[in-house]
Design an enzyme around this catalytic site. Sequence first.
Site, PDB file in Angstrom:
ATOM      1  N   TYR A  60      -8.273   3.781  -6.132  1.00  0.00           N
ATOM      2  CA  TYR A  60      -7.207   3.878  -7.132  1.00  0.00           C
ATOM      3  C   TYR A  60      -8.185   3.887  -8.393  1.00  0.00           C
ATOM      4  CZ  TYR A  60      -3.859   3.314  -3.429  1.00  0.00           C
ATOM      5  OH  TYR A  60      -3.048   3.360  -2.468  1.00  0.00           O
ATOM      6  N   GLN A  68      -0.281  -8.561  -7.930  1.00  0.00           N
ATOM      7  CA  GLN A  68      -1.391  -7.628  -8.137  1.00  0.00           C
ATOM      8  C   GLN A  68      -0.841  -6.178  -8.999  1.00  0.00           C
ATOM      9  OE1 GLN A  68      -2.353  -4.768  -4.728  1.00  0.00           O
ATOM     10  NE2 GLN A  68      -4.477  -5.705  -4.746  1.00  0.00           N
TER      11      GLN A  68
HETATM   12  C1  LIG Z   1       1.194  -1.330   4.678  1.00  0.00           C
HETATM   13  C2  LIG Z   1       0.152  -1.721   4.002  1.00  0.00           C
HETATM   14  C3  LIG Z   1       0.303  -1.951   2.426  1.00  0.00           C
HETATM   15  C4  LIG Z   1      -0.671  -2.135   1.764  1.00  0.00           C
HETATM   16  N1  LIG Z   1      -0.566  -2.312   0.278  1.00  0.00           N
HETATM   17  C5  LIG Z   1      -1.613  -2.955  -0.267  1.00  0.00           C
HETATM   18  C6  LIG Z   1      -1.456  -3.131  -1.630  1.00  0.00           C
HETATM   19  O1  LIG Z   1      -0.379  -3.001  -2.285  1.00  0.00           O
HETATM   20  N2  LIG Z   1      -2.434  -3.394  -2.438  1.00  0.00           N
HETATM   21  C7  LIG Z   1      -3.859  -3.683  -1.806  1.00  0.00           C
HETATM   22  O2  LIG Z   1      -4.842  -4.183  -2.573  1.00  0.00           O
HETATM   23  N3  LIG Z   1      -3.898  -3.681  -0.473  1.00  0.00           N
HETATM   24  C8  LIG Z   1      -3.047  -3.170   0.211  1.00  0.00           C
HETATM   25  N4  LIG Z   1      -2.979  -3.059   1.799  1.00  0.00           N
HETATM   26  C9  LIG Z   1      -4.508  -3.535   2.207  1.00  0.00           C
HETATM   27  C10 LIG Z   1      -4.270  -4.695   2.862  1.00  0.00           C
HETATM   28  O3  LIG Z   1      -4.044  -5.845   1.997  1.00  0.00           O
HETATM   29  C11 LIG Z   1      -5.449  -5.111   3.541  1.00  0.00           C
HETATM   30  O4  LIG Z   1      -6.579  -5.116   2.752  1.00  0.00           O
HETATM   31  C12 LIG Z   1      -5.758  -4.141   4.842  1.00  0.00           C
HETATM   32  O5  LIG Z   1      -4.761  -4.194   5.471  1.00  0.00           O
HETATM   33  C13 LIG Z   1      -7.193  -4.672   5.372  1.00  0.00           C
HETATM   34  O6  LIG Z   1      -6.690  -6.076   6.060  1.00  0.00           O
HETATM   35  P1  LIG Z   1      -7.100  -6.603   7.271  1.00  0.00           P
HETATM   36  O7  LIG Z   1      -8.801  -6.141   7.751  1.00  0.00           O
HETATM   37  O8  LIG Z   1      -6.985  -7.923   7.648  1.00  0.00           O
HETATM   38  O9  LIG Z   1      -6.290  -5.788   8.262  1.00  0.00           O
HETATM   39  C14 LIG Z   1      -2.025  -2.748   2.399  1.00  0.00           C
HETATM   40  C15 LIG Z   1      -2.094  -2.460   3.603  1.00  0.00           C
HETATM   41  C16 LIG Z   1      -0.878  -2.182   4.473  1.00  0.00           C
HETATM   42  C17 LIG Z   1      -1.075  -1.963   6.079  1.00  0.00           C
END
Ligand SMILES: Cc1cc2nc3c(=O)[nH]c(=O)nc-3n(C[C@H](O)[C@H](O)[C@H](O)COP(=O)(O)O)c2cc1C
Length: 219
Positions: A185, A98
């Site tokens: 972003y 990514q």
């Molecule tokens: C610690 C952490 C780091 C994350 N880093 C990224 C990232 O680098 N890029 C991104 O697109 N989303 C990032 N996210 C978002 C997750 O990929 C995901 O979309 C978000 O946790 C929602 O998913 P869920 O509904 O399954 O919890 C991050 C989330 C967390 C908790």
Amino acid sequence: MSLFTAYGSAALTLQNRIVMAPMTRARTTQPGNIPNDLMAQYYAQRATAGLIITEATQISDDSQGYSFTPGVYTEAQIDGWKKVTAAVHQAGGKIFNQIWHVGRVSHPIFQHGVAPIAPSAITPVGTKVWIVDEQHPEGQMVDCPKPREMTKADIDRVVADFANAGASAIAAGFDGIEIHAGNGYLIDQFLRTNSNHRTDAYGGSPEKRIRFYWTLLKR
Ligand SMILES: Cc1cc2nc3c(=O)[nH]c(=O)nc-3n(C[C@H](O)[C@H](O)[C@H](O)COP(=O)(O)O)c2cc1C
């Protein structure tokens, strides 16, 4: 069909339909934000997923917003990622990188002391970034300062940086790339009216606000 059946297209085959979401881990080797053996081990441990999307990865020197996140634009970073992709492939998995530019969600410590760039000079409200510096070696969350509005030359350069980083990711052995276009972003900052007040070809109507993303997708 179940989650555990293979997926196949002309471009990609996956051992199952489980995809690991991108997650920032901030574990690179310093200086240089270089992917390392710990990251190779972490991703290889998760290679039974059909597809892994890596943590968001910088495309250039001015695209970083948090300490220790990786890049994919220097030779050392590309070599570091080669260890990660080899480990995941060895374990039977597939992995996309990514790539991101954080825009205004940044801090001068990542910008050689100057303001971060953004579609417009609008300070993000309530957005903080994690930085580690000499005063706070354990890290701290800090406010993002007012960014500088990107010139047309900045836009052209960042579009080229996305293209170069994508090519570098493929050279590092990734099976594909994902462009991070959400979560406030840089690309998202162009798309949204609260962060894009431009009056040129990159701001105003939805067609104009999407032009930055569209331009880099066409590269
Ligand atoms: C610690 C952490 C780091 C994350 N880093 C990224 C990232 O680098 N890029 C991104 O697109 N989303 C990032 N996210 C978002 C997750 O990929 C995901 O979309 C978000 O946790 C929602 O998913 P869920 O509904 O399954 O919890 C991050 C989330 C967390 C908790």
